[in-house]
Design a protein around this motif. Structure first.
Motif, PDB file in Angstrom:
ATOM      1  N   TYR A 193      -0.258 -11.276  10.388  1.00 50.58           N
ATOM      2  CA  TYR A 193       0.835 -10.255   9.749  1.00 50.58           C
ATOM      3  C   TYR A 193       2.208 -10.651  10.129  1.00 50.58           C
ATOM      4  CZ  TYR A 193      -3.596  -7.891  10.515  1.00 50.58           C
ATOM      5  OH  TYR A 193      -4.951  -7.558  10.465  1.00 50.58           O
ATOM      6  N   GLY A 194       2.466 -12.175  10.453  1.00 50.19           N
ATOM      7  CA  GLY A 194       3.727 -12.491  10.699  1.00 50.19           C
ATOM      8  C   GLY A 194       4.704 -11.834  11.285  1.00 50.19           C
ATOM      9  N   LEU A 195       4.144 -11.055  12.426  1.00 46.35           N
ATOM     10  CA  LEU A 195       5.011 -10.191  13.489  1.00 46.35           C
ATOM     11  C   LEU A 195       5.771 -11.245  14.206  1.00 46.35           C
ATOM     12  CD1 LEU A 195       2.625  -7.270  14.701  1.00 46.35           C
ATOM     13  CD2 LEU A 195       4.065  -7.770  12.461  1.00 46.35           C
ATOM     14  N   GLY A 196       6.869 -10.791  14.940  1.00 44.24           N
ATOM     15  CA  GLY A 196       7.633 -11.628  16.007  1.00 44.24           C
ATOM     16  C   GLY A 196       7.180 -11.373  17.259  1.00 44.24           C
ATOM     17  N   ASP A 197       7.254 -12.093  18.272  1.00 44.93           N
ATOM     18  CA  ASP A 197       7.265 -12.027  19.612  1.00 44.93           C
ATOM     19  C   ASP A 197       7.352 -10.710  20.174  1.00 44.93           C
ATOM     20  OD1 ASP A 197       6.163 -14.572  19.605  1.00 44.93           O
ATOM     21  OD2 ASP A 197       7.854 -15.314  20.759  1.00 44.93           O
ATOM     22  N   PHE A 198       8.465 -10.269  19.633  1.00 44.19           N
ATOM     23  CA  PHE A 198       9.030  -8.700  20.147  1.00 44.19           C
ATOM     24  C   PHE A 198       7.848  -7.533  19.791  1.00 44.19           C
ATOM     25  CE2 PHE A 198      11.287  -4.562  19.713  1.00 44.19           C
ATOM     26  CZ  PHE A 198      11.760  -4.496  20.988  1.00 44.19           C
ATOM     27  N   GLU A 199       7.546  -7.658  18.461  1.00 43.71           N
ATOM     28  CA  GLU A 199       6.703  -6.833  17.912  1.00 43.71           C
ATOM     29  C   GLU A 199       5.285  -6.640  18.453  1.00 43.71           C
ATOM     30  OE1 GLU A 199       9.934  -7.261  14.817  1.00 43.71           O
ATOM     31  OE2 GLU A 199       8.710  -8.426  15.862  1.00 43.71           O
ATOM     32  N   ALA A 200       4.938  -7.980  18.640  1.00 44.77           N
ATOM     33  CA  ALA A 200       3.588  -8.499  18.935  1.00 44.77           C
ATOM     34  C   ALA A 200       3.371  -7.847  20.469  1.00 44.77           C
ATOM     35  CB  ALA A 200       3.217  -9.820  18.789  1.00 44.77           C
ATOM     36  N   ASN A 201       4.503  -8.391  21.240  1.00 40.83           N
ATOM     37  CA  ASN A 201       4.312  -7.902  22.952  1.00 40.83           C
ATOM     38  C   ASN A 201       4.187  -6.281  22.853  1.00 40.83           C
ATOM     39  OD1 ASN A 201       4.411 -10.417  23.805  1.00 40.83           O
ATOM     40  ND2 ASN A 201       6.423 -10.528  23.680  1.00 40.83           N
ATOM     41  N   LEU A 202       5.196  -5.556  22.092  1.00 42.15           N
ATOM     42  CA  LEU A 202       5.172  -4.018  22.109  1.00 42.15           C
ATOM     43  C   LEU A 202       3.923  -3.504  21.816  1.00 42.15           C
ATOM     44  CD1 LEU A 202       8.670  -2.739  20.759  1.00 42.15           C
ATOM     45  CD2 LEU A 202       7.623  -2.348  23.133  1.00 42.15           C
ATOM     46  N   LEU A 203       3.067  -4.097  20.663  1.00 42.07           N
ATOM     47  CA  LEU A 203       1.935  -3.451  20.092  1.00 42.07           C
ATOM     48  C   LEU A 203       0.828  -3.927  21.020  1.00 42.07           C
ATOM     49  CD1 LEU A 203       2.578  -4.155  16.399  1.00 42.07           C
ATOM     50  CD2 LEU A 203       2.445  -1.785  17.552  1.00 42.07           C
ATOM     51  N   THR A 204       0.854  -4.580  21.695  1.00 43.52           N
ATOM     52  CA  THR A 204      -0.244  -5.195  22.578  1.00 43.52           C
ATOM     53  C   THR A 204      -0.200  -4.733  24.070  1.00 43.52           C
ATOM     54  OG1 THR A 204       0.701  -7.378  22.823  1.00 43.52           O
ATOM     55  CG2 THR A 204      -1.080  -7.139  20.993  1.00 43.52           C
ATOM     56  N   GLU A 205       0.911  -3.921  24.232  1.00 42.69           N
ATOM     57  CA  GLU A 205       1.062  -3.712  25.744  1.00 42.69           C
ATOM     58  C   GLU A 205      -0.175  -2.749  26.302  1.00 42.69           C
ATOM     59  OE1 GLU A 205       4.742  -1.510  26.435  1.00 42.69           O
ATOM     60  OE2 GLU A 205       6.091  -3.473  26.510  1.00 42.69           O
ATOM     61  N   GLU A 206      -0.502  -1.904  25.547  1.00 43.85           N
ATOM     62  CA  GLU A 206      -1.699  -1.264  25.627  1.00 43.85           C
ATOM     63  C   GLU A 206      -2.942  -1.401  24.775  1.00 43.85           C
ATOM     64  OE1 GLU A 206      -2.159   0.678  28.471  1.00 43.85           O
ATOM     65  OE2 GLU A 206      -0.222   0.416  29.280  1.00 43.85           O
ATOM     66  N   PRO A 207      -4.163  -1.383  25.006  1.00 42.13           N
ATOM     67  CA  PRO A 207      -5.151  -1.426  23.798  1.00 42.13           C
ATOM     68  C   PRO A 207      -4.939  -0.365  22.967  1.00 42.13           C
ATOM     69  CG  PRO A 207      -6.268  -0.820  26.030  1.00 42.13           C
ATOM     70  CD  PRO A 207      -4.799  -1.257  26.168  1.00 42.13           C
ATOM     71  N   SER A 208      -4.638   0.828  23.171  1.00 43.44           N
ATOM     72  CA  SER A 208      -4.540   2.147  22.413  1.00 43.44           C
ATOM     73  C   SER A 208      -3.459   1.680  21.331  1.00 43.44           C
ATOM     74  CB  SER A 208      -4.144   3.316  23.048  1.00 43.44           C
ATOM     75  OG  SER A 208      -3.089   3.161  23.718  1.00 43.44           O
ATOM     76  N   ARG A 209      -2.374   1.136  21.877  1.00 38.76           N
ATOM     77  CA  ARG A 209      -1.427   0.714  20.882  1.00 38.76           C
ATOM     78  C   ARG A 209      -1.971  -0.411  19.632  1.00 38.76           C
ATOM     79  NH1 ARG A 209       4.481  -0.051  23.726  1.00 38.76           N
ATOM     80  NH2 ARG A 209       4.849   2.112  24.419  1.00 38.76           N
ATOM     81  N   ALA A 210      -2.589  -1.290  20.383  1.00 35.40           N
ATOM     82  CA  ALA A 210      -3.069  -2.433  19.455  1.00 35.40           C
ATOM     83  C   ALA A 210      -4.168  -1.841  18.484  1.00 35.40           C
ATOM     84  CB  ALA A 210      -3.595  -3.513  20.199  1.00 35.40           C
ATOM     85  N   ASP A 211      -4.764  -0.998  18.857  1.00 31.56           N
ATOM     86  CA  ASP A 211      -6.058  -0.270  17.851  1.00 31.56           C
ATOM     87  C   ASP A 211      -5.381   0.635  16.803  1.00 31.56           C
ATOM     88  OD1 ASP A 211      -8.159  -1.419  19.579  1.00 31.56           O
ATOM     89  OD2 ASP A 211      -8.306   0.572  20.918  1.00 31.56           O
ATOM     90  N   TYR A 212      -4.292   1.412  17.330  1.00 26.37           N
ATOM     91  CA  TYR A 212      -3.391   2.249  16.220  1.00 26.37           C
ATOM     92  C   TYR A 212      -2.828   1.223  15.137  1.00 26.37           C
ATOM     93  CZ  TYR A 212      -0.349   5.995  14.796  1.00 26.37           C
ATOM     94  OH  TYR A 212       0.366   6.882  14.183  1.00 26.37           O
ATOM     95  N   PHE A 213      -2.438   0.225  15.581  1.00 28.96           N
ATOM     96  CA  PHE A 213      -1.686  -0.773  14.797  1.00 28.96           C
ATOM     97  C   PHE A 213      -2.816  -1.526  13.696  1.00 28.96           C
ATOM     98  CE2 PHE A 213      -0.166  -5.052  13.293  1.00 28.96           C
ATOM     99  CZ  PHE A 213       0.685  -4.493  12.554  1.00 28.96           C
ATOM    100  N   ASP A 214      -4.087  -1.908  14.344  1.00 32.75           N
ATOM    101  CA  ASP A 214      -4.944  -2.295  13.653  1.00 32.75           C
ATOM    102  C   ASP A 214      -5.624  -1.230  12.309  1.00 32.75           C
ATOM    103  OD1 ASP A 214      -5.563  -5.163  14.212  1.00 32.75           O
ATOM    104  OD2 ASP A 214      -6.472  -4.749  15.871  1.00 32.75           O
ATOM    105  N   GLN A 215      -5.738   0.037  13.121  1.00 33.54           N
ATOM    106  CA  GLN A 215      -6.184   0.943  12.136  1.00 33.54           C
ATOM    107  C   GLN A 215      -5.121   1.110  10.978  1.00 33.54           C
ATOM    108  OE1 GLN A 215      -6.780   4.154  14.866  1.00 33.54           O
ATOM    109  NE2 GLN A 215      -8.327   3.198  16.184  1.00 33.54           N
ATOM    110  N   THR A 216      -3.927   1.219  11.330  1.00 36.40           N
ATOM    111  CA  THR A 216      -3.006   1.290  10.406  1.00 36.40           C
ATOM    112  C   THR A 216      -2.949   0.291   9.242  1.00 36.40           C
ATOM    113  OG1 THR A 216      -1.416   2.416  11.784  1.00 36.40           O
ATOM    114  CG2 THR A 216      -0.398   1.547   9.883  1.00 36.40           C
TER     115      THR A 216
END
Length: 500
Positions: A328-351
């Protein structure tokens, strides 16, 4: 209790010494029942001494039965930490007298644990990427809990709550490979992430399901011989661990620089005073008189069983970060924020799954990590992304409206705020608020002609080469259209009209 002030030694002054840190982490598993009986393991909201049975209470004649799920979850955790799983493992009795130990011994593992010899890579700004060895991950039972009280007469006493006794407790022991407080904190944060992604523990340090003891020593830079080890306890947060380790490095460096020696001891972290205090000497290792638990059979774990458990491992944090960056071409900052918690990463994948065009993934990531996380931070009563009224499909729909030119970004923020409050679909909000973007030459030309006629000075400034005048005229178009004009098209049409 001896009062000790914090030493004045700075990390720079301590640079002649190398810091050596090893961590022992105890993590409660979130199984439904306890390790060796059927009592509920989730005791958080229970009245004291209500989730107990004769086995929890250490009554004579009771026989433990191994919780299979706890064993499997421990092996899954070990595999996520690159551990080797021996074919044979066993439980042992760890004997020591203490009021919170109901039987007078703890069922643990000694010389034949469930796993051994793993590692985890951690990266810090000062030390870069380094590999931290993990000695073992083994399984044991938690102890009861002592509650220290004081009555009105000032008399101190302790109460015993047995609800916690017997809860499955996984111990993760690192090698003494960490070289700074920052590295130790990073190791703990990554370890907690892995445990939460696996779903085996809440790993909540403040609530006691994730507990850490640190062993720290200093040695002259270049030396390979370990110095006298100090064990630090009573650290109840990541910040507490970091502060305690930093303080202890300064304290030990000051002692060594003044010609003193470090006593091998256990020290407790005083959060209020930000210092460590001596609790007890530890000149020799405790003789726990380990011997095999006679009431439990050895565990035989086949390679097929190990591979089956390996196949159940989810996508772990580092793997997910890498995918978010590459796909998805995300930078380290966005990728780190979105994977801090599994619920956040799941939310992004669902989006992403709801987007009409996955190429707009970065736009969706910006709305989630920016506006959505900002709203969540303002409302600590609902800290989880999965508890929000804005669902992944709402974010995907909002991105579609922006990219399709239906609404401007300023209008999108108005829509977002309404979504956060009501949970309504973006299209419904746009229609209700009349926020449809005005675009196209036929719709914009009358507004542009009026702005040109009303602002002759700005028109002359632009034609004389003052580019700032164009921004002013675009602003006037936006004002006349009540923010609904497509700003990019308005700018293009203005340039065209002013060139005639």
């Amino acid at each position: 209790m001896t009062t000790e002030s914090a030493p004045a030694t700075t990390p720079e002054e301590a640079s002649e010494y190398e810091t050596v840190i090893g961590l022992e982490v105890h993590c409660q598993l979130r199984t439904q029942s306890k390790m060796f009986c059927r009592c509920p393991a989730d005791y958080a909201s229970a009245e004291p001494n209500t989730y107990v049975c004769p086995l929890c209470l250490g009554m004579p004649g009771t026989l433990p039965v191994i919780n299979k799920t706890a064993v499997e979850w421990t092996i899954r955790t070990a595999l996520a930490l690159n551990m080797t799983i021996p074919e044979l493992s066993k439980f042992d009795r760890k004997n020591y007298p203490y009021p919170d130990l109901m039987k007078g011994y703890q069922i643990s593992q000694y010389d034949m644990p469930l796993s051994e010899g793993g590692w985890m890579d951690v990266e810090t700004e000062d030390l870069g990427k380094r590999r931290i060895g993990i000695t073992r991950v083994h399984l044991e039972e938690d102890t009861a809990r002592l509650l220290h009280r004081e009555n009105e007469a000032g008399e101190r006493f302790s109460l015993v709550d047995v609800n916690r006794s017997g809860v499955p407790l996984m111990e993760i022991v690192s090698e003494p490979d960490m070289r700074s407080a920052d590295e130790a904190r990073t190791y703990l944060v990554q370890l907690r992430q892995i445990l939460r992604y696996l779903g085996v523990s809440t790993a909540d340090m403040e609530k006691g399901s994730f507990r850490c003891d640190a062993n720290l020593s200093l040695r002259p830079v270049g030396s390979t011989e370990l110095g006298a080890k100090v064990e630090i306890k009573n650290m109840n947060s990541f910040r507490g661990v970091h502060s305690a380790l930093e303080h202890e490095v300064k304290r030990q460096a000051e002692v060594l620089r003044s010609g003193g020696t470090i006593d091998q001891e256990t020290r407790g972290w005083d959060e209020d005073r930000q210092i460590t205090l001596s609790q007890r000497s530890k000149e020799e290792a405790h003789d726990y008189r380990y011997f095999p638990e006679p009431d439990l059979p050895p565990l035989s774990i086949t390679s097929d069983e190990v591979e089956e458990l390996r196949s159940q491992l989810p996508e772990l944090p580092e793997e997910r970060r890498a995918r978010f960056r590459s796909e998805y071409g995300l930078g380290d900052f966005e990728a780190n924020l979105l994977t801090e918690e599994p619920s956040r990463a799941d939310y992004f994948d669902q989006t992403i799954a709801k987007l009409k065009d996955p190429a707009n993934a970065r736009e969706a990531a910006n709305w989630i990590t920016g506006d959505l996380f900002a709203q969540i931070n303002k409302d600590p009563s609902h800290p989880d992304v999965e508890d929000q009224r804005i669902r992944p499909e709402h974010v995907a729909e909002l991105v579609g409206l922006i990219v399709g030119g239906d609404i401007s970004r300023s209008q999108a923020r108005t829509v977002f705020e309404s979504m956060y409050e009501t949970g309504d679909d973006p299209a419904k909000i746009v229609e209700a608020k009349g926020l449809t973007q005005i675009s196209g030459e036929d719709a914009l030309s009358p507004i542009i002609n009026q702005v040109i006629g009303d602002n002759p000075d700005a028109v002359n400034d632009y034609r004389s080469g003052k580019e700032a005048a164009l921004k002013y005229l675009v602003g006037q178009v936006m004002r006349h259209s009540r923010g609904q004009a497509n700003p990019a098209q308005a700018s293009e049409l203005l340039v065209s009209a002013l060139s005639e």
